[in-house]
Design a protein around this motif. Structure first.
Motif: not given
Lengths: 259, 264
Positions: A138-151
């Protein structure tokens, strides 16, 4: 009497080097920041603070920090709770191995961790390309809020497991058997006995995770805090909870960049 | 605790394996990437090679950063031991009431995030008689404050376990001076606890980034700052860097855990 008094003075003298270093590197910088935060063009006052809390920019940053800390702590503690409980239920070899591994990965934070995630999930990361090809990303990106939350969630898990693991000792097996004998279902047992017993530990750990995520990150990097200072072998004592609390609350950093 | 068998046992085993997998995945991926000749958009890399490690370990800038990190951390820990051991001894032997005050004081490094401290440090020691910004000395001082709460607590636990007062009284009855008793009786008893505290402190000081980046930056590049500055170079090279770093920290924590186990 006289010599013991001299001994005490000598002992006090031994404290001097520590005091000097502590003042130079901890007290003085903090005092400088505190004093300067109260000074502005118009003299002493809270002008800087009111500026900060009227500024959309700072408030947004504050809100984002809070959001990321909160969600990563929440996901972290849910995964850690499930994991810590199951760790109690497997044979000791597997348990010791996974606990030791969690202990080691808890040191895997900061810039190296950010790198590992960028390499795998960044714009051209191996996993990104692979998952994109499979049409899963999809449009997941590590450089987004979701990405940060994942890390962030990733580095919360080992800490949560290590802190919660001892807490499950409190939930005794015979309680579960007694509850079952009296006709309680699994759900009822956890709802009325298990979780209330665990509540203080869960709450304490959650606060520590919040503090862990709330530490400031280096600029321009999706990076968790560089250090997490805790004792892996200690259970979450009052000391850690207090330290977590003090680190969490007096904390709107932006004002110190006022310059 | 006994292991559960049957259906419930299987569930718990699955959860533990899953937990392990989650923790392992980023590391394993990075390891594989660091060993790959190239890896894009396929399930597995197209070939394996050690060339990234060879390139990394023959890169002078990396070796310099590694050495400088070691120096700063070892220096900071030496300073910490020199300052904290006498402090602990004096507090516990002469002024036990001070301990409560110290427990509040050592919260300061926790409560004040490095970014906040850095602002003050940059202003105070950027110029003037105590200009230290840009030199490793300021890092050594700051790392001492980071290690302080952890070392203080760890050694306090140890001191309480060895019964400091009885030990000192016994030594003094046998004719030792306070100094002799402290150095020859108390210190050897603390050795193991001290080693564990030092190794663990080392592993998180080694990963410190904020102070190193803000106060010193490239003027005395530590490993973390180097890593950050290299973020635009080859991903394989960076993976080798991350794995080397992690392997180093892994060995340290492993040794610390071993020592910790022997102790009990």
């Amino acid at each position: 009497m006289n010599s013991s008094r001299r001994g005490r003075y000598l002992a006090l003298l031994c404290l001097l080097p520590f005091a000097v270093f502590f003042i130079i590197f901890q007290i003085a910088p903090l005092a400088w920041v505190a004093i300067n935060s109260l000074q502005s063009d118009s003299g002493w006052g809270l002008a800087n603070f009111s500026k900060v809390f009227a500024s959309k920019f700072y408030l947004q940053a504050l809100q984002r920090s809070l959001e990321i800390s909160f969600w990563s702590s929440l996901f972290g503690i849910v995964i850690a709770t499930l994991g810590a409980y199951s760790l109690h239920k497997v044979d000791s070899r597997l348990r010791d191995f996974v606990t030791a591994f969690a202990n080691m990965t808890s040191n895997f934070a900061g810039v190296p961790l950010a790198f590992a995630f960028i390499i795998l999930l960044g714009f051209n990361g191996a996993l990104t390309l692979l998952l994109k090809q499979m049409g899963l990303l999809g449009d997941f990106s590590i450089y987004s809020k979701t990405g940060l939350i994942l890390v962030y969630t990733y580095f919360q898990i080992p800490l949560g497991v290590l802190l919660l693991f001892p807490a499950f000792d409190a939930v005794r097996e015979d309680w579960r058997e007694s509850a079952a004998l009296l006709g309680a279902s699994q759900w009822q047992f956890w709802r009325h006995i298990g979780l209330p017993v665990l509540a203080p530990a869960l709450l304490g750990t959650f606060v520590i995770l919040l503090a862990n995520a709330w530490a400031p990150m280096p600029p321009s990097m999706p990076s968790p805090p560089a250090t997490s200072t805790y004792c892996p072998s200690a259970s979450p004592g009052l000391w850690q909870v207090i330290s977590a609390l003090t680190r969490t609350w007096p904390a709107p950093w932006p004002w110190c960049w006022w310059g | 605790m006994r292991a559960e068998t049957g259906k419930g046992g299987l569930y718990h085993k699955l959860v533990v394996y899953l937990l392990f997998l989650i923790l392992l995945l980023p590391l394993a991926g990075t390891l594989l990437y660091s060993l790959a000749t190239s890896w894009s958009a396929t399930m597995l890399p197209s070939g394996l090679t050690f060339k990234w490690y060879v390139a990394l370990w023959s890169e002078p800038r990396f070796l310099a950063a590694f050495g400088q990190s070691l120096l700063v951390c070892v220096g900071a820990l030496l300073l910490s031991v020199l300052l904290i051991l006498p402090l602990l001894f004096v507090v516990h032997y002469h002024f036990p009431r001070l301990d409560a005050f110290m427990n509040v004081l050592i919260l300061l490094p926790f409560a004040v995030p490095p970014v906040v401290s850095s602002v003050g440090l940059l202003q105070l020691y950027g110029s003037g008689p105590m200009a230290m910004v840009g030199t490793p000395w300021i890092l050594i001082g700051c790392y001492f404050t980071i290690a302080l709460p952890f070392m203080y607590r760890a050694i306090t636990n140890n001191l309480q376990a060895i019964n400091l007062r009885d030990l000192m009284d016994a030594a003094q009855l046998l004719g030792a001076s306070t100094w002799q008793a402290a150095m020859l009786v108390v210190l050897p008893n603390l050795r193991k606890g001290l080693m564990v505290a030092l190794l663990l402190s080392f592993s998180f000081l080694f990963g410190e980034f904020v102070f190193a980046n803000l106060l010193v930056g490239t003027r005395y590049e530590t490993l973390q700052v180097y890593l950050n500055n290299m973020r635009n170079s080859s991903g394989h090279f960076n993976s080798a860097l991350v794995i080397s770093y992690f392997a180093f920290v892994l060995v340290l924590t492993w040794v610390a855990n071993r020592l910790n186990k022997d102790k009990t």
